[in-house]
Design a protein around this motif. Structure first.
Motif, PDB file in Angstrom:
ATOM      1  N   SER A 170      31.965 -41.275   2.602  1.00  0.00           N
ATOM      2  CA  SER A 170      32.510 -40.430   3.658  1.00  0.00           C
ATOM      3  C   SER A 170      34.001 -40.678   3.904  1.00  0.00           C
ATOM      4  CB  SER A 170      31.730 -40.644   4.958  1.00  0.00           C
ATOM      5  OG  SER A 170      31.956 -41.955   5.438  1.00  0.00           O
ATOM      6  N   ALA A 171      34.568 -41.677   3.226  1.00  0.00           N
ATOM      7  CA  ALA A 171      35.986 -41.993   3.431  1.00  0.00           C
ATOM      8  C   ALA A 171      36.864 -40.885   2.861  1.00  0.00           C
ATOM      9  CB  ALA A 171      36.326 -43.322   2.769  1.00  0.00           C
ATOM     10  N   ASP A 172      38.015 -40.722   3.499  1.00  0.00           N
ATOM     11  CA  ASP A 172      38.969 -39.713   3.055  1.00  0.00           C
ATOM     12  C   ASP A 172      39.836 -40.316   1.948  1.00  0.00           C
ATOM     13  OD1 ASP A 172      40.342 -37.315   2.963  1.00  0.00           O
ATOM     14  OD2 ASP A 172      41.765 -37.928   4.517  1.00  0.00           O
ATOM     15  N   VAL A 173      39.240 -40.419   0.757  1.00  0.00           N
ATOM     16  CA  VAL A 173      39.926 -41.021  -0.387  1.00  0.00           C
ATOM     17  C   VAL A 173      40.002 -39.979  -1.495  1.00  0.00           C
ATOM     18  CG1 VAL A 173      39.780 -42.813  -2.160  1.00  0.00           C
ATOM     19  CG2 VAL A 173      39.124 -43.339   0.192  1.00  0.00           C
ATOM     20  N   ASP A 174      41.159 -39.846  -2.080  1.00  0.00           N
ATOM     21  CA  ASP A 174      41.319 -38.973  -3.243  1.00  0.00           C
ATOM     22  C   ASP A 174      40.937 -39.808  -4.465  1.00  0.00           C
ATOM     23  OD1 ASP A 174      41.941 -37.107  -5.135  1.00  0.00           O
ATOM     24  OD2 ASP A 174      44.108 -37.114  -4.741  1.00  0.00           O
ATOM     25  N   TRP A 175      39.684 -39.680  -4.874  1.00  0.00           N
ATOM     26  CA  TRP A 175      39.143 -40.527  -5.934  1.00  0.00           C
ATOM     27  C   TRP A 175      39.829 -40.273  -7.277  1.00  0.00           C
ATOM     28  CZ3 TRP A 175      36.518 -44.638  -4.555  1.00  0.00           C
ATOM     29  CH2 TRP A 175      35.883 -44.630  -3.318  1.00  0.00           C
ATOM     30  N   THR A 176      40.508 -39.152  -7.426  1.00  0.00           N
ATOM     31  CA  THR A 176      41.229 -38.896  -8.678  1.00  0.00           C
ATOM     32  C   THR A 176      42.477 -39.759  -8.788  1.00  0.00           C
ATOM     33  OG1 THR A 176      42.479 -37.071  -7.697  1.00  0.00           O
ATOM     34  CG2 THR A 176      40.380 -36.513  -8.786  1.00  0.00           C
ATOM     35  N   GLN A 177      42.941 -40.305  -7.659  1.00  0.00           N
ATOM     36  CA  GLN A 177      44.140 -41.128  -7.647  1.00  0.00           C
ATOM     37  C   GLN A 177      43.849 -42.627  -7.753  1.00  0.00           C
ATOM     38  OE1 GLN A 177      47.233 -39.742  -7.695  1.00  0.00           O
ATOM     39  NE2 GLN A 177      46.082 -37.838  -7.884  1.00  0.00           N
ATOM     40  N   VAL A 178      42.572 -43.021  -7.574  1.00  0.00           N
ATOM     41  CA  VAL A 178      42.206 -44.441  -7.594  1.00  0.00           C
ATOM     42  C   VAL A 178      42.077 -44.904  -9.041  1.00  0.00           C
ATOM     43  CG1 VAL A 178      40.452 -46.127  -6.932  1.00  0.00           C
ATOM     44  CG2 VAL A 178      41.022 -44.245  -5.386  1.00  0.00           C
ATOM     45  N   LYS A 179      42.834 -45.954  -9.365  1.00  0.00           N
ATOM     46  CA  LYS A 179      42.804 -46.491 -10.729  1.00  0.00           C
ATOM     47  C   LYS A 179      42.252 -47.912 -10.783  1.00  0.00           C
ATOM     48  CE  LYS A 179      46.574 -43.680 -12.505  1.00  0.00           C
ATOM     49  NZ  LYS A 179      46.682 -42.726 -11.449  1.00  0.00           N
ATOM     50  N   ASN A 180      42.273 -48.630  -9.661  1.00  0.00           N
ATOM     51  CA  ASN A 180      41.745 -50.001  -9.628  1.00  0.00           C
ATOM     52  C   ASN A 180      41.398 -50.361  -8.186  1.00  0.00           C
ATOM     53  OD1 ASN A 180      44.217 -50.678  -8.361  1.00  0.00           O
ATOM     54  ND2 ASN A 180      45.171 -50.947 -10.365  1.00  0.00           N
ATOM     55  N   THR A 181      40.913 -51.578  -7.977  1.00  0.00           N
ATOM     56  CA  THR A 181      40.492 -51.978  -6.630  1.00  0.00           C
ATOM     57  C   THR A 181      41.665 -52.078  -5.678  1.00  0.00           C
ATOM     58  OG1 THR A 181      40.568 -54.313  -7.278  1.00  0.00           O
ATOM     59  CG2 THR A 181      38.433 -53.192  -7.416  1.00  0.00           C
ATOM     60  N   GLU A 182      42.829 -52.424  -6.195  1.00  0.00           N
ATOM     61  CA  GLU A 182      44.014 -52.474  -5.334  1.00  0.00           C
ATOM     62  C   GLU A 182      44.357 -51.089  -4.790  1.00  0.00           C
ATOM     63  OE1 GLU A 182      45.455 -55.207  -4.172  1.00  0.00           O
ATOM     64  OE2 GLU A 182      43.898 -56.275  -5.272  1.00  0.00           O
ATOM     65  N   ASP A 183      44.247 -50.069  -5.637  1.00  0.00           N
ATOM     66  CA  ASP A 183      44.480 -48.697  -5.161  1.00  0.00           C
ATOM     67  C   ASP A 183      43.466 -48.325  -4.093  1.00  0.00           C
ATOM     68  OD1 ASP A 183      46.590 -48.378  -6.908  1.00  0.00           O
ATOM     69  OD2 ASP A 183      45.443 -47.205  -8.375  1.00  0.00           O
ATOM     70  N   LEU A 184      42.223 -48.670  -4.328  1.00  0.00           N
ATOM     71  CA  LEU A 184      41.166 -48.340  -3.358  1.00  0.00           C
ATOM     72  C   LEU A 184      41.438 -49.030  -2.023  1.00  0.00           C
ATOM     73  CD1 LEU A 184      38.489 -47.038  -2.614  1.00  0.00           C
ATOM     74  CD2 LEU A 184      37.337 -49.018  -3.619  1.00  0.00           C
ATOM     75  N   LYS A 185      41.800 -50.305  -2.068  1.00  0.00           N
ATOM     76  CA  LYS A 185      42.100 -51.031  -0.813  1.00  0.00           C
ATOM     77  C   LYS A 185      43.288 -50.390  -0.098  1.00  0.00           C
ATOM     78  CE  LYS A 185      40.222 -55.457  -2.258  1.00  0.00           C
ATOM     79  NZ  LYS A 185      40.513 -56.850  -2.628  1.00  0.00           N
ATOM     80  N   ARG A 186      44.258 -49.948  -0.842  1.00  0.00           N
ATOM     81  CA  ARG A 186      45.429 -49.311  -0.233  1.00  0.00           C
ATOM     82  C   ARG A 186      45.028 -47.986   0.432  1.00  0.00           C
ATOM     83  NH1 ARG A 186      48.655 -45.974  -2.791  1.00  0.00           N
ATOM     84  NH2 ARG A 186      48.069 -46.752  -4.842  1.00  0.00           N
ATOM     85  N   PHE A 187      44.196 -47.181  -0.247  1.00  0.00           N
ATOM     86  CA  PHE A 187      43.745 -45.917   0.346  1.00  0.00           C
ATOM     87  C   PHE A 187      42.890 -46.145   1.593  1.00  0.00           C
ATOM     88  CE2 PHE A 187      44.466 -43.905  -3.936  1.00  0.00           C
ATOM     89  CZ  PHE A 187      45.368 -42.955  -3.498  1.00  0.00           C
ATOM     90  N   LEU A 188      42.160 -47.265   1.623  1.00  0.00           N
ATOM     91  CA  LEU A 188      41.299 -47.577   2.770  1.00  0.00           C
ATOM     92  C   LEU A 188      42.026 -48.369   3.843  1.00  0.00           C
ATOM     93  CD1 LEU A 188      38.025 -48.513   0.852  1.00  0.00           C
ATOM     94  CD2 LEU A 188      38.472 -46.420   2.140  1.00  0.00           C
ATOM     95  N   ASN A 189      43.308 -48.669   3.618  1.00  0.00           N
ATOM     96  CA  ASN A 189      44.094 -49.466   4.552  1.00  0.00           C
ATOM     97  C   ASN A 189      43.488 -50.845   4.804  1.00  0.00           C
ATOM     98  OD1 ASN A 189      45.988 -47.359   4.932  1.00  0.00           O
ATOM     99  ND2 ASN A 189      44.629 -46.416   6.450  1.00  0.00           N
ATOM    100  N   LEU A 190      43.061 -51.473   3.753  1.00  0.00           N
ATOM    101  CA  LEU A 190      42.502 -52.837   3.870  1.00  0.00           C
ATOM    102  C   LEU A 190      43.528 -53.881   3.505  1.00  0.00           C
ATOM    103  CD1 LEU A 190      38.971 -52.340   2.301  1.00  0.00           C
ATOM    104  CD2 LEU A 190      39.589 -52.389   4.706  1.00  0.00           C
TER     105      LEU A 190
END
Length: 138
Positions: free
Chosen positions: A118-138
């Protein structure tokens, strides 16, 4: 030498499953009636539940949504956190909770997956876990 029977006087094994024929009387024990008449059972009225005391059941998974086992690797500290957090959630209940409604680490992981979905993440832009953490503001 006399012929010795294997099962003694018990007869043939095939005779054990036979039922009585219609011409043979069957022996039935007489049914005894109780000597004391029992009082009728009176059911106590159930207390009416207010909307506040009625618990809504957890939504059941869809029939096509069956549980599957997944083997994942997580850090030991994450594993301990999952166990401690699930135990804390279970301990928050003042009354006993049915087994199917108790929270275990797998339920926390399932909830985390739902949060990711349900997160507002553009999954086409995620390339690794660091990108995912950045999109999730972690």
């Amino acid at each position: 030498m006399p012929e010795r029977k294997r099962m003694g006087a018990m007869g043939k094994l095939s005779d054990f499953g036979k039922t009585n024929t219609p011409g043979q009387p069957t022996k039935q024990a007489p049914v005894q009636q109780p000597l004391v008449e029992q009082p009728p059972v009176v059911e106590e009225p159930q207390p009416e539940l207010s909307p506040q005391t009625i618990e809504t059941p957890a939504p059941k998974p869809q029939p096509e949504d069956k549980l599957t086992t997944v083997n994942i690797k997580i850090y030991r500290s994450q594993h301990e956190w999952l166990n401690d957090t699930a135990r804390q959630v279970r301990d928050n209940n003042e009354t006993p909770v049915p087994a199917g409604d108790r929270v275990y680490p797998q339920h926390l992981i399932q909830t985390a997956i739902e949060m990711l979905r349900s997160a507002d993440v553009d999954w086409t832009q995620v390339k690794n876990t660091e990108d995912l953490k950045r999109f999730l503001n972690l």
